[in-house]
Design a protein around this motif. Sequence first.
Motif, PDB file in Angstrom:
ATOM      1  N   LEU A 103       6.738  13.186  -5.958  1.00 46.77           N
ATOM      2  CA  LEU A 103       7.599  14.318  -5.644  1.00 46.77           C
ATOM      3  C   LEU A 103       7.012  15.090  -4.464  1.00 46.77           C
ATOM      4  O   LEU A 103       5.829  15.398  -4.437  1.00 46.77           O
ATOM      5  CB  LEU A 103       7.707  15.254  -6.856  1.00 46.77           C
ATOM      6  CG  LEU A 103       8.093  14.614  -8.182  1.00 46.77           C
ATOM      7  CD1 LEU A 103       8.179  15.669  -9.273  1.00 46.77           C
ATOM      8  CD2 LEU A 103       9.423  13.882  -8.062  1.00 46.77           C
ATOM      9  N   HIS A 104       7.885  15.370  -3.521  1.00 40.45           N
ATOM     10  CA  HIS A 104       7.495  16.181  -2.370  1.00 40.45           C
ATOM     11  C   HIS A 104       8.362  17.429  -2.418  1.00 40.45           C
ATOM     12  O   HIS A 104       9.578  17.350  -2.305  1.00 40.45           O
ATOM     13  CB  HIS A 104       7.725  15.382  -1.076  1.00 40.45           C
ATOM     14  CG  HIS A 104       7.124  16.038   0.109  1.00 40.45           C
ATOM     15  ND1 HIS A 104       6.979  15.420   1.311  1.00 40.45           N
ATOM     16  CD2 HIS A 104       6.612  17.278   0.275  1.00 40.45           C
ATOM     17  CE1 HIS A 104       6.416  16.259   2.167  1.00 40.45           C
ATOM     18  NE2 HIS A 104       6.187  17.378   1.569  1.00 40.45           N
ATOM     19  N   VAL A 105       7.725  18.565  -2.612  1.00 44.01           N
ATOM     20  CA  VAL A 105       8.486  19.782  -2.881  1.00 44.01           C
ATOM     21  C   VAL A 105       9.107  20.311  -1.596  1.00 44.01           C
ATOM     22  O   VAL A 105       8.428  20.440  -0.580  1.00 44.01           O
ATOM     23  CB  VAL A 105       7.569  20.840  -3.521  1.00 44.01           C
ATOM     24  CG1 VAL A 105       8.327  22.128  -3.761  1.00 44.01           C
ATOM     25  CG2 VAL A 105       6.989  20.299  -4.806  1.00 44.01           C
ATOM     26  N   ALA A 113       0.846  -1.208   0.000  1.00 45.11           N
ATOM     27  CA  ALA A 113       0.000   0.000   0.000  1.00 45.11           C
ATOM     28  C   ALA A 113       0.878   1.254   0.000  1.00 45.11           C
ATOM     29  O   ALA A 113       0.594   2.239  -0.677  1.00 45.11           O
ATOM     30  CB  ALA A 113      -0.921  -0.004   1.211  1.00 45.11           C
ATOM     31  N   TRP A 114       1.984   1.189   0.730  1.00 41.57           N
ATOM     32  CA  TRP A 114       2.880   2.356   0.815  1.00 41.57           C
ATOM     33  C   TRP A 114       3.531   2.629  -0.540  1.00 41.57           C
ATOM     34  O   TRP A 114       3.521   3.756  -1.037  1.00 41.57           O
ATOM     35  CB  TRP A 114       3.940   2.088   1.889  1.00 41.57           C
ATOM     36  CG  TRP A 114       4.915   3.211   2.060  1.00 41.57           C
ATOM     37  CD1 TRP A 114       4.654   4.460   2.553  1.00 41.57           C
ATOM     38  CD2 TRP A 114       6.314   3.185   1.736  1.00 41.57           C
ATOM     39  NE1 TRP A 114       5.793   5.223   2.562  1.00 41.57           N
ATOM     40  CE2 TRP A 114       6.825   4.473   2.065  1.00 41.57           C
ATOM     41  CE3 TRP A 114       7.178   2.235   1.210  1.00 41.57           C
ATOM     42  CZ2 TRP A 114       8.163   4.798   1.873  1.00 41.57           C
ATOM     43  CZ3 TRP A 114       8.510   2.559   1.031  1.00 41.57           C
ATOM     44  CH2 TRP A 114       8.988   3.840   1.362  1.00 41.57           C
ATOM     45  N   VAL A 115       4.056   1.566  -1.157  1.00 39.40           N
ATOM     46  CA  VAL A 115       4.737   1.733  -2.448  1.00 39.40           C
ATOM     47  C   VAL A 115       3.781   2.311  -3.487  1.00 39.40           C
ATOM     48  O   VAL A 115       4.167   3.137  -4.307  1.00 39.40           O
ATOM     49  CB  VAL A 115       5.306   0.372  -2.940  1.00 39.40           C
ATOM     50  CG1 VAL A 115       5.639   0.420  -4.412  1.00 39.40           C
ATOM     51  CG2 VAL A 115       6.538   0.005  -2.127  1.00 39.40           C
ATOM     52  N   HIS A 116       2.514   1.903  -3.414  1.00 37.65           N
ATOM     53  CA  HIS A 116       1.572   2.368  -4.423  1.00 37.65           C
ATOM     54  C   HIS A 116       0.810   3.614  -4.005  1.00 37.65           C
ATOM     55  O   HIS A 116      -0.151   3.999  -4.647  1.00 37.65           O
ATOM     56  CB  HIS A 116       0.616   1.225  -4.806  1.00 37.65           C
ATOM     57  CG  HIS A 116       1.341   0.124  -5.521  1.00 37.65           C
ATOM     58  ND1 HIS A 116       1.830   0.280  -6.800  1.00 37.65           N
ATOM     59  CD2 HIS A 116       1.722  -1.120  -5.128  1.00 37.65           C
ATOM     60  CE1 HIS A 116       2.448  -0.836  -7.169  1.00 37.65           C
ATOM     61  NE2 HIS A 116       2.408  -1.694  -6.168  1.00 37.65           N
ATOM     62  N   LEU A 135      12.194  12.703  -3.181  1.00 40.28           N
ATOM     63  CA  LEU A 135      11.567  11.575  -3.860  1.00 40.28           C
ATOM     64  C   LEU A 135      10.931  10.656  -2.826  1.00 40.28           C
ATOM     65  O   LEU A 135      11.058  10.847  -1.621  1.00 40.28           O
ATOM     66  CB  LEU A 135      12.603  10.808  -4.688  1.00 40.28           C
ATOM     67  CG  LEU A 135      13.299  11.636  -5.768  1.00 40.28           C
ATOM     68  CD1 LEU A 135      14.316  10.785  -6.499  1.00 40.28           C
ATOM     69  CD2 LEU A 135      12.284  12.206  -6.740  1.00 40.28           C
ATOM     70  N   GLU A 136      10.260   9.649  -3.324  1.00 37.63           N
ATOM     71  CA  GLU A 136       9.547   8.695  -2.487  1.00 37.63           C
ATOM     72  C   GLU A 136      10.452   8.079  -1.423  1.00 37.63           C
ATOM     73  O   GLU A 136      10.042   7.859  -0.295  1.00 37.63           O
ATOM     74  CB  GLU A 136       9.051   7.589  -3.407  1.00 37.63           C
ATOM     75  CG  GLU A 136       7.803   6.912  -2.990  1.00 37.63           C
ATOM     76  CD  GLU A 136       7.344   6.013  -4.118  1.00 37.63           C
ATOM     77  OE1 GLU A 136       6.573   5.123  -3.823  1.00 37.63           O
ATOM     78  OE2 GLU A 136       7.781   6.206  -5.265  1.00 37.63           O
ATOM     79  N   ASP A 137      11.679   7.806  -1.824  1.00 40.83           N
ATOM     80  CA  ASP A 137      12.584   7.142  -0.885  1.00 40.83           C
ATOM     81  C   ASP A 137      13.305   8.136   0.025  1.00 40.83           C
ATOM     82  O   ASP A 137      14.226   7.768   0.741  1.00 40.83           O
ATOM     83  CB  ASP A 137      13.594   6.281  -1.648  1.00 40.83           C
ATOM     84  CG  ASP A 137      14.357   7.083  -2.685  1.00 40.83           C
ATOM     85  OD1 ASP A 137      14.268   8.337  -2.649  1.00 40.83           O
ATOM     86  OD2 ASP A 137      15.027   6.483  -3.538  1.00 40.83           O
ATOM     87  N   GLY A 138      12.910   9.400  -0.025  1.00 42.87           N
ATOM     88  CA  GLY A 138      13.485  10.369   0.883  1.00 42.87           C
ATOM     89  C   GLY A 138      14.669  11.137   0.321  1.00 42.87           C
ATOM     90  O   GLY A 138      15.098  12.127   0.898  1.00 42.87           O
ATOM     91  N   ARG A 139      15.209  10.690  -0.809  1.00 42.30           N
ATOM     92  CA  ARG A 139      16.330  11.412  -1.408  1.00 42.30           C
ATOM     93  C   ARG A 139      15.876  12.785  -1.865  1.00 42.30           C
ATOM     94  O   ARG A 139      14.797  12.919  -2.447  1.00 42.30           O
ATOM     95  CB  ARG A 139      16.849  10.665  -2.634  1.00 42.30           C
ATOM     96  CG  ARG A 139      17.962   9.694  -2.338  1.00 42.30           C
ATOM     97  CD  ARG A 139      18.492   9.126  -3.616  1.00 42.30           C
ATOM     98  NE  ARG A 139      17.428   8.499  -4.389  1.00 42.30           N
ATOM     99  CZ  ARG A 139      17.453   8.390  -5.717  1.00 42.30           C
ATOM    100  NH1 ARG A 139      18.457   8.878  -6.403  1.00 42.30           N
ATOM    101  NH2 ARG A 139      16.465   7.808  -6.349  1.00 42.30           N
ATOM    102  N   VAL A 140      16.703  13.806  -1.600  1.00 47.87           N
ATOM    103  CA  VAL A 140      16.362  15.140  -2.093  1.00 47.87           C
ATOM    104  C   VAL A 140      17.188  15.410  -3.338  1.00 47.87           C
ATOM    105  O   VAL A 140      18.404  15.225  -3.342  1.00 47.87           O
ATOM    106  CB  VAL A 140      16.641  16.209  -1.008  1.00 47.87           C
ATOM    107  CG1 VAL A 140      16.430  17.597  -1.579  1.00 47.87           C
ATOM    108  CG2 VAL A 140      15.719  15.993   0.179  1.00 47.87           C
ATOM    109  N   VAL A 141      16.522  15.810  -4.408  1.00 47.10           N
ATOM    110  CA  VAL A 141      17.228  16.082  -5.656  1.00 47.10           C
ATOM    111  C   VAL A 141      16.948  17.510  -6.098  1.00 47.10           C
ATOM    112  O   VAL A 141      15.924  18.079  -5.762  1.00 47.10           O
ATOM    113  CB  VAL A 141      16.811  15.095  -6.774  1.00 47.10           C
ATOM    114  CG1 VAL A 141      17.237  13.682  -6.428  1.00 47.10           C
ATOM    115  CG2 VAL A 141      15.314  15.149  -7.014  1.00 47.10           C
ATOM    116  N   SER A 142      17.912  18.084  -6.833  1.00 48.10           N
ATOM    117  CA  SER A 142      17.781  19.472  -7.275  1.00 48.10           C
ATOM    118  C   SER A 142      17.737  19.544  -8.795  1.00 48.10           C
ATOM    119  O   SER A 142      18.218  18.649  -9.489  1.00 48.10           O
ATOM    120  CB  SER A 142      18.974  20.290  -6.803  1.00 48.10           C
ATOM    121  OG  SER A 142      19.123  20.163  -5.421  1.00 48.10           O
ATOM    122  N   ALA A 143      17.164  20.648  -9.273  1.00 45.95           N
ATOM    123  CA  ALA A 143      17.153  20.902 -10.717  1.00 45.95           C
ATOM    124  C   ALA A 143      18.568  21.242 -11.164  1.00 45.95           C
ATOM    125  O   ALA A 143      19.355  21.742 -10.371  1.00 45.95           O
ATOM    126  CB  ALA A 143      16.221  22.064 -11.023  1.00 45.95           C
TER     127      ALA A 143
END
Lengths: 170, 360
Positions: free
Chosen positions: B133-135, B11-14, B113-121
Motif C-alpha cells: 500500500l502506498h498512501v 524482484a519487483w513483484v516481491h 496498490l502495487e499495480d498503481g490502482r488507487v482505492v478508497s475506504a
Amino acid sequence: MPVDIRPQQVESISGSSLTELVQNYFMDVYGMCFRVLGRPQDAEDATQETFLALFRTREKLAAAQSLRAWVLTIARNTSISMLRARRPAASLPDSVADAPPIRSPGDPERLDRAMAALSEEDRSLVQMRFMEGRSPAEMALACGRSAGSVATALCRALKRLRDVYHGEAR
Amino acid sequence: MTHPDLDRLTAWVHGFLEAAEAREADAHVAGCAACRDTVEGLRDEARLLSRAIAAPERLSALKEGLLQAASGKRSHRGLLWQIPLAAAVLIGLVTALLSPGSRHSLVDGRVALEDGRVVSAPLDFAASQSWQLHVVDRASVRLSDRSTVDLGPGARISLAPGGARGVLPDLAAGEASFSVAPDPKRLSIVSPAGRVEAADGRFSVRIVFEEEGGVPVKNALAGAIVTVFAGSVALSNANGSVEAQPGQSAALARAEAPLLMTSPQGQQEELLRRLEQLAARVAKLEDEVTQLEQKNKQLKQQLGSNVGPGGAVWTDGAGQSGVRIQTGPGGAVAPGSVIIIEEGDEKKPERKNPAPQEKK
C-alpha cells in the motif's frame, strides 16, 4: 521461600507445555523439515516424527537451555535421517533458457520433485518468502546479507525451480 | 524501450527493488502489456508456491492431531492416517489456525496498490495475500489482528501473511502510528533496519533516510525512529535489542544496535513542569508583594492619622514620607527641635535641626 514441586505437578506442567510446544513451534519445525527434505508431504511426516520424539523425551525439554534451538535440532536430525532413507532426488536437468513462471493449476507432483531438487539454501529462501511471507528486509536480516544479494539469490532459486519443473515436462 | 528481464520483474513483484528502480519498473509495466502478463504469471506462481509448500488444510489437520496427542486425547500413532478426515472436519478452521484474521480493512483514506490502482475506504483486503500500500494522502487500516495503523502521506507499507499474529506489516517509507490490539502474541513490524514488536499499546514508527538533496538515496541507508505512547515496545535487529517505554523514543539503524534516545517528549514534559513551578512561584511572589503593598498602605494610613503628642507621620504626596518627632520639655532633644526621618537611599535619619547636641 522455595516451592516444593511434586512429581505429579511436574507431569501436569509438562502436559500443558507440550501443547504450547506444538502451538509455538509447529510452523518452525515444519519449515525446518521442508528445508531439509523439500517435499511437503515428507516434511509433514518429519514434523510429526519430530513432535512425537519431543513428547517421548519431554524430560530433556525442561533441561534444554534454548527450547527453540533444541526443537529445531531434533527437527533437523529427524529430517536428515528421513532424507538418507529416501530415494535420491532428481538431479538438475539441463537448464531451460528463460523458463517462464510456473502457472496454476500446475502439476503438484512435478512441483514437489522440482522443490526436492533444489539445494537446501535455495529452499530456505523459497520457504522464507512463500511460506513465512517474509519481506525483503526481513529476509536480508535473517540471511545477514543485503536485500539486493538476497533478491539475486531468490531469483536464482526460482529460476532453478522453473528449470527443473519445465525441463521435466520435455 | 527495453523490457525488464524476468529476474528484474521477479524482484519487483516481491518488493526487492530500490525506490528509484521500482518506480522505473512501475512505469514500464503500466504501459507494457507483455510485461504485465509476465507479472501476472509471477504473482500466480507466488500463490501456487505458497499453497504447495504449506497446504493450509493439511498442516492445520496435522497440527490439530499433534495438539490432541500433546494433551493426551489421542494416541500418538497413526496421526497421518487421520489427516484426510481431519482435513474435512477442520476445513472451516483453516483460516483461523494459519491466518488468525481473514481480512484487513482500509477504514479511512486512499491508497495506491502495487499495480498503481488507487482505492478508497471502505475496502477489505484478503489477509492471505501480500499487499503493498502506498498512501495517497492519509489512510487508516485495521489489520486482521484488529490492530490499527494510521498512515501518514506518502507512507509505503506492505502487509504480508506471517508473524505470530498472521500479519506482518513492513513499513518501507513514511510514518505510521500503530494501536496494537492486546494479545499475548506480539505484533511484529518490519522496518528496513530492524523489527519492532509489541503485545499492546500505541507507538509511532517513522522511516528516515540518510538524505541527499531530500531524495532517499538507498534503502540500505534507512533507519527508523520509534516513539512509544503506551505499552512497551521491543526493538531488535541483528546487532541487539532494546525495550522502549511510554514517553521514550528509540532509533533503529542498520549497522547499530537499537538505541534509546533521550526522549524529546520527556524533555518537554520536564520543561513544562519546571515552567509551571516557576509560574507558581512568581504568582506567590506577586501575591506577597500585593499583600505587602496593602499592609504598607494600611500602615501609612494608620500612621498618617496618628498624630500623637510626640510627633506625626508626614507625606508630601510625591512618594516622600517621614516621621516627625517633637520632644517635650526636659527630653534629650531640646524643646522645639524637630527630627525628620525620611525614607532615603541611605536609610539614615537626616537631621534637619541639629539642636540636640547644643545644650542650653
